[in-house]
Design a protein around this motif. Structure first.
Motif, mmCIF file in Angstrom:
data_model
loop_
_atom_site.group_PDB
_atom_site.id
_atom_site.type_symbol
_atom_site.label_atom_id
_atom_site.label_comp_id
_atom_site.label_asym_id
_atom_site.label_seq_id
_atom_site.Cartn_x
_atom_site.Cartn_y
_atom_site.Cartn_z
ATOM 1 N N GLU A 176 0.829 -1.213 0.000
ATOM 2 C CA GLU A 176 0.000 0.000 0.000
ATOM 3 C C GLU A 176 0.870 1.273 0.000
ATOM 4 O OE1 GLU A 176 0.518 -2.219 2.246
ATOM 5 O OE2 GLU A 176 0.329 -1.493 4.313
ATOM 6 N N LYS A 177 2.191 1.103 0.169
ATOM 7 C CA LYS A 177 3.054 2.296 0.240
ATOM 8 C C LYS A 177 3.428 2.822 -1.151
ATOM 9 C CE LYS A 177 5.000 1.227 4.738
ATOM 10 N NZ LYS A 177 5.057 -0.222 5.007
ATOM 11 N N ASP A 178 3.565 1.914 -2.119
ATOM 12 C CA ASP A 178 3.923 2.361 -3.483
ATOM 13 C C ASP A 178 3.171 1.524 -4.522
ATOM 14 O OD1 ASP A 178 5.371 0.074 -2.863
ATOM 15 O OD2 ASP A 178 7.333 1.025 -3.041
ATOM 16 N N PRO A 179 1.846 1.725 -4.582
ATOM 17 C CA PRO A 179 1.011 0.817 -5.403
ATOM 18 C C PRO A 179 0.856 1.196 -6.872
ATOM 19 C CG PRO A 179 -0.365 2.287 -4.091
ATOM 20 C CD PRO A 179 1.044 2.685 -3.806
ATOM 21 N N THR A 180 1.379 2.343 -7.300
ATOM 22 C CA THR A 180 1.060 2.785 -8.666
ATOM 23 C C THR A 180 1.808 1.988 -9.733
ATOM 24 O OG1 THR A 180 0.556 4.983 -7.835
ATOM 25 C CG2 THR A 180 0.913 4.805 -10.190
ATOM 26 N N ALA A 181 3.100 1.732 -9.508
ATOM 27 C CA ALA A 181 3.870 0.995 -10.528
ATOM 28 C C ALA A 181 3.248 -0.388 -10.795
ATOM 29 C CB ALA A 181 5.334 0.874 -10.115
ATOM 30 N N PRO A 182 2.842 -1.147 -9.764
ATOM 31 C CA PRO A 182 2.211 -2.441 -10.052
ATOM 32 C C PRO A 182 0.947 -2.323 -10.918
ATOM 33 C CG PRO A 182 2.807 -2.316 -7.733
ATOM 34 C CD PRO A 182 3.077 -0.956 -8.314
ATOM 35 N N VAL A 183 0.158 -1.252 -10.692
ATOM 36 C CA VAL A 183 -1.041 -1.070 -11.525
ATOM 37 C C VAL A 183 -0.630 -0.802 -12.972
ATOM 38 C CG1 VAL A 183 -3.086 0.361 -11.938
ATOM 39 C CG2 VAL A 183 -2.451 -0.236 -9.587
ATOM 40 N N LYS A 184 0.417 0.013 -13.143
ATOM 41 C CA LYS A 184 0.907 0.309 -14.513
ATOM 42 C C LYS A 184 1.334 -0.987 -15.204
ATOM 43 C CE LYS A 184 0.464 4.726 -14.613
ATOM 44 N NZ LYS A 184 -0.684 5.211 -15.371
ATOM 45 N N LEU A 185 1.969 -1.876 -14.447
ATOM 46 C CA LEU A 185 2.416 -3.147 -15.048
ATOM 47 C C LEU A 185 1.201 -3.957 -15.519
ATOM 48 C CD1 LEU A 185 5.229 -4.217 -12.519
ATOM 49 C CD2 LEU A 185 5.539 -3.355 -14.853
ATOM 50 N N ALA A 186 0.144 -3.954 -14.714
ATOM 51 C CA ALA A 186 -1.064 -4.709 -15.100
ATOM 52 C C ALA A 186 -1.684 -4.101 -16.361
ATOM 53 C CB ALA A 186 -2.062 -4.719 -13.943
ATOM 54 N N GLU A 187 -1.663 -2.766 -16.449
ATOM 55 C CA GLU A 187 -2.205 -2.115 -17.658
ATOM 56 C C GLU A 187 -1.377 -2.520 -18.887
ATOM 57 O OE1 GLU A 187 -3.829 1.899 -15.339
ATOM 58 O OE2 GLU A 187 -2.106 2.063 -16.682
ATOM 59 N N LEU A 188 -0.060 -2.563 -18.696
ATOM 60 C CA LEU A 188 0.805 -2.952 -19.827
ATOM 61 C C LEU A 188 0.561 -4.397 -20.241
ATOM 62 C CD1 LEU A 188 4.266 -1.268 -19.097
ATOM 63 C CD2 LEU A 188 2.449 -0.496 -20.622
ATOM 64 N N MET A 189 0.261 -5.241 -19.270
ATOM 65 C CA MET A 189 -0.023 -6.643 -19.599
ATOM 66 C C MET A 189 -1.285 -6.729 -20.468
ATOM 67 S SD MET A 189 1.126 -9.677 -19.269
ATOM 68 C CE MET A 189 1.887 -10.372 -17.852
ATOM 69 N N MET A 190 -2.306 -5.925 -20.153
ATOM 70 C CA MET A 190 -3.525 -5.914 -20.983
ATOM 71 C C MET A 190 -3.184 -5.452 -22.403
ATOM 72 S SD MET A 190 -5.760 -6.966 -18.865
ATOM 73 C CE MET A 190 -4.690 -7.615 -17.581
ATOM 74 N N GLU A 191 -2.349 -4.410 -22.474
ATOM 75 C CA GLU A 191 -1.956 -3.880 -23.792
ATOM 76 C C GLU A 191 -1.181 -4.945 -24.573
ATOM 77 O OE1 GLU A 191 0.149 -0.121 -23.540
ATOM 78 O OE2 GLU A 191 0.583 -0.177 -25.698
ATOM 79 N N ALA A 192 -0.334 -5.672 -23.875
ATOM 80 C CA ALA A 192 0.448 -6.725 -24.530
ATOM 81 C C ALA A 192 -0.492 -7.783 -25.112
ATOM 82 C CB ALA A 192 1.413 -7.360 -23.531
ATOM 83 N N GLY A 193 -1.516 -8.142 -24.344
ATOM 84 C CA GLY A 193 -2.494 -9.128 -24.822
ATOM 85 C C GLY A 193 -3.186 -8.630 -26.079
ATOM 86 N N ALA A 194 -3.608 -7.363 -26.030
ATOM 87 C CA ALA A 194 -4.334 -6.802 -27.175
ATOM 88 C C ALA A 194 -3.455 -6.825 -28.438
ATOM 89 C CB ALA A 194 -4.779 -5.380 -26.847
ATOM 90 N N GLN A 195 -2.163 -6.505 -28.254
ATOM 91 C CA GLN A 195 -1.245 -6.495 -29.409
ATOM 92 C C GLN A 195 -1.132 -7.888 -30.039
ATOM 93 O OE1 GLN A 195 0.308 -3.884 -30.652
ATOM 94 N NE2 GLN A 195 -0.166 -2.373 -29.092
ATOM 95 N N VAL A 196 -1.246 -8.905 -29.178
ATOM 96 C CA VAL A 196 -1.092 -10.280 -29.670
ATOM 97 C C VAL A 196 -2.460 -10.850 -30.102
ATOM 98 C CG1 VAL A 196 -0.342 -12.605 -28.914
ATOM 99 C CG2 VAL A 196 0.978 -10.615 -28.257
ATOM 100 N N GLY A 197 -3.523 -10.046 -29.934
ATOM 101 C CA GLY A 197 -4.860 -10.516 -30.309
ATOM 102 C C GLY A 197 -5.489 -11.394 -29.253
ATOM 103 N N GLN A 198 -5.128 -11.149 -28.021
ATOM 104 C CA GLN A 198 -5.604 -11.991 -26.919
ATOM 105 C C GLN A 198 -6.191 -11.075 -25.843
ATOM 106 O OE1 GLN A 198 -4.711 -15.505 -26.932
ATOM 107 N NE2 GLN A 198 -6.235 -15.605 -25.310
ATOM 108 N N ASP A 199 -7.457 -11.284 -25.494
ATOM 109 C CA ASP A 199 -8.058 -10.451 -24.449
ATOM 110 C C ASP A 199 -7.619 -10.982 -23.082
ATOM 111 O OD1 ASP A 199 -9.531 -8.872 -22.836
ATOM 112 O OD2 ASP A 199 -11.495 -9.633 -23.453
#
Ligand code: NAD
Length: 503
Positions: A176-199
């Motif tokens: 809970e002290k530095d939670p923003t970077a982990p959320v950014k990583l999750a967003e990038l993972m979604m973007e990575a899926g979309a690029q590969v055609g995978q939801d």
């Protein structure tokens, strides 16, 4: 005030509990955002989403899953600078250390790109007459990770990188002290899926929270495995509670790593290495070297003198200062705790050679800064030797002999990492073979194994049997199924089709 959101099913989700934690900028001491603490119902909703997503994800072929990892790696490299800035602004570590944090996580993602190779399984032809045996590694289902503040990018990637590549879905409960970077990583993972055609919606979810969210994870019937990294008492609690609820648990804890310096060591190298390993990242690393054990009076006196000079050359600055050796610690409470340990060390009779408590940075007087400190004459029975300080404090424990020096880390309650500095191959070999610690460095101060090996300490530094990442990580996040198959001989049905008899 910026409110950070949970990240569930590929979308930001505002917290509904009304309970929040403050996220500080350790450079200024100001609150820069609020992070919501999840309710049991919010955690459950995320687990239900993850359970649904996991079915399709597990059925996606391993190579396609690996392609998402390749793309994820590319996106992290694309966003490296902005991720590092976010990470530094909440953690306080300097930009170079934040990039290192992300880079070490990225190396686990690179390892995860090759996971199809490990998932191939084993095969024995002809284990009996007409009998073949094969085994396969299958994903567990929904897995969860609970991570500490000190590596908000690397440690989440240790966990979800492997877990997702093998076909699980994942719930991440970051610090809970530095939670923003982990959320950014999750967003990038979604973007990575979309690029590969995978939801990928639902495959990686981030749920914020405190003890209550951790307890909801540990007791949720659909969560199959929990990976934890943090302090030892909580690691032990997580291990006991999680396993009591039928989960596979790996729980990494605290550390107190020793560096043994033999009289034949390269002292220039030792001083440089200790400077980075004891004071880098303000000592907030589980693989830091806060204890140095010089063998013999001559070695100890020289080391002490040179460390005093080295400490005088260290620059403490804001996390964006590219010349700074280290930045502020994570919170004012943590700074007070470090200062308290320094006071106790003096009361216990250790000699405080350099006192960093009065340090203040001009223009940033409210920041959580503390200068480097050096103790000499630290003894085995002292509380400040036994416990983890997790700050920029180096303790010299003098030893008379090799045996006495080796016994110190071996007998300590923690057993995460240890290092020996020597030119004597035989001594180093003997040390590596006999020391009762999980990760050993020979003239390497921070022996964090590369991603395709595994990371894990011993004793109170880790509860559970399986290490993080590498093949051990794959084993943790998969279960083995073994098939024994016999194929009957002779014909069935259409007798015009003759099946050859097996020899
Ligand atoms: P911490 O134990 O305070 O917190 C770790 C996680 O546990 C966080 O997500 C936090 O929200 C949660 N938590 C906090 N209190 C809890 C409670 N009472 N019950 C259940 N969960 C709770 O650790 P930290 O201060 O964030 O991180 C520093 C510690 O982590 C140090 O002890 C360090 O040595 C250790 N660490 C170990 C390793 C390793 O691999 N061995 C790596 C990094 C850090």
């Amino acid at each position: 005030m910026r409110d950070i959101a949970h990240f569930v099913n590929g979308q930001a989700l505002a917290g509904s509990s009304g309970r929040f934690g403050d996220v500080f900028n350790p450079n200024t001491g100001e609150v820069q955002a609020r992070v919501p603490f999840a309710t049991d119902a919010e955690l459950d909703a995320a687990v239900q989403v993850a359970a649904k997503a996991q079915i399709g994800w597990a059925a996606t072929n391993p190579q396609r899953r690996a392609r998402v990892m390749f793309e994820f790696k590319r996106l992290i490299e694309r966003d490296m600078n902005s991720l590092a800035e976010i990470l530094s602004s909440e953690h306080g570590k300097v930009i170079a250390d934040s990039k290192g944090d992300i880079q070490r996580g990225l190396e686990v993602i690179e390892f995860a790109c090759g996971i199809p190779h490990i998932l191939k399984g084993e095969y024995t032809e002809g284990a009996g007459p007409g009998i073949d045996v094969y085994s396969m590694r299958q994903p567990l289902g929904v897995c969860a990770g609970i991570t500490p503040f000190n590596f908000p990018a690397m440690i989440p990637m240790w966990m979800f990188g492997i877990s997702i590549a093998v076909g699980n879905s994942f719930i991440l409960k970051p610090s809970e002290k530095d939670p923003t970077a982990p959320v950014k990583l999750a967003e990038l993972m979604m973007e990575a899926g979309a690029q590969v055609g995978q939801d990928l919606a639902g495959v990686l979810n981030v749920v914020h929270g405190d003890k209550s969210a951790v307890d909801a994870i540990l007791t949720h019937p659909l969560i199959r495995a929990v990976s934890f990294v943090g302090s030892s008492d909580i690691a032990h609690y997580v291990y006991q509670t999680g396993t009591a609820h039928g989960k596979r648990v790996q729980a990494m804890g605290g550390a107190k790593n020793h560096g043994i310096v033999l009289p034949d060591a390269d002292m220039d190298q030792v001083v440089k290495d200790l400077s980075g390993a004891a004071f880098g990242s303000a000592g907030e690393r589980c693989m830091a070297l806060p204890v140095v054990v010089p063998v013999g009076k001559t070695t100890a006196d020289e080391l002490r003198e040179r460390m005093v000079a080295e400490i005088a050359s260290l620059k403490v600055g804001v996390s964006t200062d590219l010349d700074a050796h280290y930045g502020p610690v994570v919170s004012s409470q943590h700074r007070a705790k470090i200062a308290d340990y320094i006071r106790i060390g003096q009361e216990e009779g250790a000699e405080l050679v350099v006192d960093g408590r009065d340090f203040s940075l001009q223009g940033f007087e409210k920041g959580f800064f503390i200068g480097p400190s050096l103790f000499d004459g630290v003894k085995k029975g002292m509380k400040t030797y036994q416990e983890e300080i997790f700050g920029p404090v180096l303790q010299i424990v003098r030893a008379e002999s090799f045996e006495e020096a080796v016994a110190l880390p071996s007998e300590h309650q923690y057993g995460n990492g240890v290092a020996i500095f020597t030119r004597n191959g035989r001594a180093a070999r003997e040390f590596a073979a006999s020391v009762n610690v999980g990760m050993v460095g020979i003239n390497v101060p921070i022996p964090v194994p590369v991603a395709y090996h595994t990371f894990g300490g011993w004793k109170r530094s880790a509860f559970g049997d399986t290490n993080q990442h590498g093949v051990e990580g794959v084993k943790f996040y998969t279960k083995v199924k073994t098939v024994t198959a016999r194929w009957p001989e002779g014909e069935v049905g259409d007798s015009s089709f003759v099946i050859p008899t097996m020899k």
